[in-house]
Write a protein that holds these residues in place. Structure first.
Motif, PDB file in Angstrom:
ATOM      1  N   TYR A  38       0.831  -1.202   0.000  1.00 35.18           N
ATOM      2  CA  TYR A  38       0.000   0.000   0.000  1.00 35.18           C
ATOM      3  C   TYR A  38       0.864   1.250   0.000  1.00 35.18           C
ATOM      4  O   TYR A  38       0.547   2.231  -0.659  1.00 35.18           O
ATOM      5  CB  TYR A  38      -0.919   0.013   1.234  1.00 35.18           C
ATOM      6  N   LYS A  39       1.947   1.236   0.757  1.00 31.91           N
ATOM      7  CA  LYS A  39       2.818   2.407   0.848  1.00 31.91           C
ATOM      8  C   LYS A  39       4.254   1.996   0.541  1.00 31.91           C
ATOM      9  O   LYS A  39       4.749   0.999   1.074  1.00 31.91           O
ATOM     10  CB  LYS A  39       2.738   3.047   2.240  1.00 31.91           C
ATOM     11  N   TYR A  50       8.112   3.341   0.685  1.00 28.35           N
ATOM     12  CA  TYR A  50       8.971   4.348   1.290  1.00 28.35           C
ATOM     13  C   TYR A  50      10.380   4.252   0.709  1.00 28.35           C
ATOM     14  O   TYR A  50      10.925   3.163   0.559  1.00 28.35           O
ATOM     15  CB  TYR A  50       9.055   4.151   2.808  1.00 28.35           C
ATOM     16  N   SER A  61       8.567  11.373   1.131  1.00 34.11           N
ATOM     17  CA  SER A  61       7.161  11.133   1.468  1.00 34.11           C
ATOM     18  C   SER A  61       6.703   9.840   0.800  1.00 34.11           C
ATOM     19  O   SER A  61       7.224   9.446  -0.244  1.00 34.11           O
ATOM     20  CB  SER A  61       6.296  12.308   1.012  1.00 34.11           C
ATOM     21  N   PRO A  62       5.743   9.135   1.398  1.00 23.19           N
ATOM     22  CA  PRO A  62       5.344   7.828   0.871  1.00 23.19           C
ATOM     23  C   PRO A  62       4.576   7.909  -0.450  1.00 23.19           C
ATOM     24  O   PRO A  62       3.810   8.853  -0.679  1.00 23.19           O
ATOM     25  CB  PRO A  62       4.452   7.267   1.980  1.00 23.19           C
ATOM     26  N   VAL A  77       1.670   6.023  -2.300  1.00 25.90           N
ATOM     27  CA  VAL A  77       0.586   5.159  -1.830  1.00 25.90           C
ATOM     28  C   VAL A  77      -0.183   4.574  -3.012  1.00 25.90           C
ATOM     29  O   VAL A  77      -0.556   5.296  -3.938  1.00 25.90           O
ATOM     30  CB  VAL A  77      -0.384   5.947  -0.918  1.00 25.90           C
ATOM     31  N   ARG A  78      -0.387   3.268  -2.981  1.00 26.65           N
ATOM     32  CA  ARG A  78      -1.221   2.603  -3.988  1.00 26.65           C
ATOM     33  C   ARG A  78      -2.669   2.662  -3.511  1.00 26.65           C
ATOM     34  O   ARG A  78      -2.993   2.205  -2.416  1.00 26.65           O
ATOM     35  CB  ARG A  78      -0.771   1.147  -4.157  1.00 26.65           C
ATOM     36  N   TYR A 115      -1.871   5.614  -8.071  1.00 26.81           N
ATOM     37  CA  TYR A 115      -0.948   5.941  -6.982  1.00 26.81           C
ATOM     38  C   TYR A 115      -1.102   7.422  -6.635  1.00 26.81           C
ATOM     39  O   TYR A 115      -1.464   8.228  -7.485  1.00 26.81           O
ATOM     40  CB  TYR A 115       0.507   5.711  -7.410  1.00 26.81           C
ATOM     41  N   LYS A 155       0.951  10.562  -4.044  1.00 25.88           N
ATOM     42  CA  LYS A 155       2.058  10.916  -3.161  1.00 25.88           C
ATOM     43  C   LYS A 155       1.482  11.705  -2.000  1.00 25.88           C
ATOM     44  O   LYS A 155       0.842  12.738  -2.205  1.00 25.88           O
ATOM     45  CB  LYS A 155       3.060  11.773  -3.948  1.00 25.88           C
ATOM     46  N   PHE A 156       1.688  11.248  -0.773  1.00 25.52           N
ATOM     47  CA  PHE A 156       1.159  11.955   0.397  1.00 25.52           C
ATOM     48  C   PHE A 156       2.166  12.982   0.883  1.00 25.52           C
ATOM     49  O   PHE A 156       3.246  12.632   1.357  1.00 25.52           O
ATOM     50  CB  PHE A 156       0.818  10.980   1.521  1.00 25.52           C
ATOM     51  N   THR A 162       8.782  10.113  -6.725  1.00 25.37           N
ATOM     52  CA  THR A 162       7.777   9.210  -7.281  1.00 25.37           C
ATOM     53  C   THR A 162       8.397   8.267  -8.292  1.00 25.37           C
ATOM     54  O   THR A 162       8.153   7.053  -8.277  1.00 25.37           O
ATOM     55  CB  THR A 162       6.642  10.017  -7.943  1.00 25.37           C
TER      56      THR A 162
END
Length: 257
Positions: A10-11, A13, A87-88, A90-91, A106, A108-109, A252
């Protein structure tokens, strides 16, 4: 789907060592360059000297640079980035399922920092170059308050004065955002205000106005150009801001790879 989840978390890093060491200047790869900024007085393209009364010197160089593909990120900015970067990536599995799409989505948080948004990526860079130039402080405008919050945080970190002109309707509707800026040491003035010539003119012509971003920009620029040791900084629109935010795309790409 279950097998795919096992392959792609999910994330994702990156490590701090995998952070980009340079910003990406997309204009260097553009076959057709963006139109230049025009001097409102002459209608001709603006050069370095035209912009000096308003912006920091190094930021002007970045603003006008159409040729250098990579701009090295100073170590002090990299060290600051490490407080919340990388920053993570995220899918968005649940969103994919809700949409019933075969696409892989996806995001990016960028909110995992005290200012709460991606705007800190450029705020710390602009504050850093102001500090390097030996300036006392910077001025800016803010609408909802995200940019003002990010810049206030960056200036507090570097020991710079920060003067924020906040659109009056937001100033009144978002007291918590306003007070966060003040907690960081920034002065926050509802715009239009009586503190500038343009603010007084607007209030005289439109007594009941709740302000606008254009009005707040005008006040911030007036104060920057009329106060020794200050320059104006901006959180969007400019080439330099896009340059600083390229750290998101570079991370990313590394994470997707």
């Amino acid at each position: 789907m279950a097998a795919e989840i096992n392959n792609i978390p999910y994330k994702i890093y990156l490590s701090e060592d995998e952070m980009p060491k340079a910003w990406y200047n997309v204009r260097a790869d553009m076959k057709v360059k963006p139109a230049p900024l025009l001097n409102p007085g002459t209608g001709k393209p603006m050069g370095f000297e035209d912009l000096r009364p308003v912006f920091c010197d190094e930021l002007i160089r970045q603003e006008l640079d159409n040729d250098d593909r990579e701009i090295p990120i100073p170590q002090e900015i990299l060290d600051f980035y490490k407080m919340y970067r990388p920053s993570p990536l995220v899918r968005a599995y649940c969103l994919e399922k809700a949409l019933g799409t075969p696409a892989k989505i996806y995001y990016k948080f960028e909110g995992n920092n005290t200012s709460g948004s991606h705007k800190l990526n450029s705020a710390i860079a602009q504050a850093y170059y102001a500090k390097q130039q030996g300036l006392k402080g910077v001025t800016t405008e803010t609408g909802a308050g995200q940019w003002g919050t990010a810049l206030s945080m960056a200036c507090a970190y570097l020991g710079l004065d920060c003067k924020v002109y906040m659109v009056k309707v937001s100033y009144e509707q978002k007291p918590f955002r306003r007070e966060v800026m003040r907690t960081y040491g920034a002065s926050v003035t509802p715009s239009p205000s009586e503190t500038t010539a343009i603010g007084r003119k607007i209030l005289q012509e439109h007594p009941g106005t709740t302000g606008s971003l254009g009005c707040a920009i005008s006040e911030a620029v007036e104060v920057a150009t009329s106060t020794p040791g200050y320059r104006y900084v901006l959180g969007s629109v400019l080439n330099q801001v896009l340059l600083h935010q390229s750290v998101i795309g570079l991370e990313t790409k590394a994470a997707l790879d």
